[in-house]
Scaffold this active site. Structure first.
Site, PDB file in Angstrom:
ATOM      1  N   CYS A 126     -20.045  22.283  20.723  1.00  0.00           N
ATOM      2  CA  CYS A 126     -21.351  21.022  19.943  1.00  0.00           C
ATOM      3  C   CYS A 126     -22.729  21.048  21.546  1.00  0.00           C
ATOM      4  O   CYS A 126     -23.561  22.564  21.148  1.00  0.00           O
ATOM      5  CB  CYS A 126     -21.347  20.197  19.204  1.00  0.00           C
ATOM      6  SG  CYS A 126     -22.334  19.762  18.407  1.00  0.00           S
ATOM      7  N   HIS A 130     -16.827  19.924  16.217  1.00  0.00           N
ATOM      8  CA  HIS A 130     -16.182  19.076  17.037  1.00  0.00           C
ATOM      9  C   HIS A 130     -15.121  19.311  16.846  1.00  0.00           C
ATOM     10  O   HIS A 130     -14.625  19.231  15.562  1.00  0.00           O
ATOM     11  CB  HIS A 130     -16.635  17.296  16.638  1.00  0.00           C
ATOM     12  CG  HIS A 130     -18.117  17.523  17.464  1.00  0.00           C
ATOM     13  ND1 HIS A 130     -18.212  17.232  19.040  1.00  0.00           N
ATOM     14  CD2 HIS A 130     -18.688  17.905  17.259  1.00  0.00           C
ATOM     15  CE1 HIS A 130     -19.343  16.721  18.995  1.00  0.00           C
ATOM     16  NE2 HIS A 130     -19.878  17.100  18.093  1.00  0.00           N
ATOM     17  N   GLU A 186     -12.446  17.935  18.604  1.00  0.00           N
ATOM     18  CA  GLU A 186     -11.617  17.194  19.067  1.00  0.00           C
ATOM     19  C   GLU A 186     -11.338  15.663  18.478  1.00  0.00           C
ATOM     20  O   GLU A 186     -10.311  14.943  18.625  1.00  0.00           O
ATOM     21  CB  GLU A 186     -12.055  16.749  20.662  1.00  0.00           C
ATOM     22  CG  GLU A 186     -13.589  16.249  21.089  1.00  0.00           C
ATOM     23  CD  GLU A 186     -14.276  16.762  20.160  1.00  0.00           C
ATOM     24  OE1 GLU A 186     -14.140  18.075  19.823  1.00  0.00           O
ATOM     25  OE2 GLU A 186     -15.089  16.657  20.131  1.00  0.00           O
TER      26      GLU A 186
END
Ligand code: GLN
EC number: 4.3.3.6
Length: 230
Positions: A87, A211, A213
């Protein structure tokens, strides 16, 4: 890698100036990697890889310059330090931005042009499944990643040496910026059919718009760790 002794445990840095640092640290540690928060030039010493996290790219840029870590980081990556950028990290890695914040600089690690906030600011903090062609993937199949897009960028130009590893269909009403221009033909193709680039790789740098994660899925980090293991 998980089964190996500590001597082969990779040491992965996370640029820890602003943004989603802890989420990456948690995923890396769950995979058995050693981690280090990187703020200063000396924090780059001895790393096997580094993650450039999401956040606000113009803030990360300003802080990196004021901590004098931007230039050493660029040099380390020039020297082959593997990077996973997500990002704002993709934005910070780009050679060129369509819509930088005033005075915003980037590291120019990948030959791409990036449009910030390409999905608009409205609720596109959406999750969707994105096939990503990661290098460390044993099966060779793309990984279907549950990805979060949060004020996410897209890649609008990928240079010659850049490999596209992920695209998503453009949701027509959600793309608000960019002003495609008034060129004839720009509207002849239904916007919903366009695929936009959300993942790229060039040399030792892998960069994603989204993202990976945030959803308890560590497979993308695992593939990246496998790709940087010697
Ligand atoms: N829009 C942010 C920027 O320009 C990036 C958003 C994110 O990292 N989730 O830096």
């Amino acid at each position: 890698m998980k089964k190996s002794a500590d001597t082969t445990r990779p040491l992965v840095g996370v640029l820890a100036l602003q943004g989603g640092v802890e989420e990456h640290i948690a995923v890396l540690e769950s995979l058995g990697a050693a981690t280090r928060r990187v703020r200063l030039p000396q924090d780059l010493d001895g790393l096997d890889g580094i993650i450039l996290p999401g956040g606000e790219s113009s803030t990360i840029d300003k802080l990196a310059r004021s901590f004098d870590v931007a230039e050493p980081l660029r040099r380390a990556v020039d020297g082959g330090l593997p990077v996973l950028a997500t990002c704002a990290g993709l934005i910070y890695s780009a050679r060129e931005l369509e819509n930088p914040a005033p005075g915003q600089q980037t590291l120019g690690l990948i030959d791409v042009t990036v449009r910030r906030n390409a999905f608009g600011n409205q609720r596109f903090s959406e999750e969707r499944t994105v096939p990503v062609a990661m290098e460390g993937q044993r099966s060779g199949e793309p990984l279907a990643i549950e990805a979060s897009f949060i004020r996410a960028p897209i890649v609008t130009r990928a240079g010659e040496g850049v490999e596209v590893i992920a695209t998503v269909p453009l949701p027509a009403p959600d793309i608000v910026s960019g002003g495609e221009g008034s060129g004839a033909g720009a509207r002849t193709r239904p916007a919903a059919e366009r695929e936009v680039i959300v993942g790229v790789r060039q040399g030792c740098v892998t960069a994603l718009s989204f993202h990976p994660e945030e959803n308890g899925d560590s497979r993308l980090h695992a593939a990246w760790l496998a790709s940087i293991a010697h």
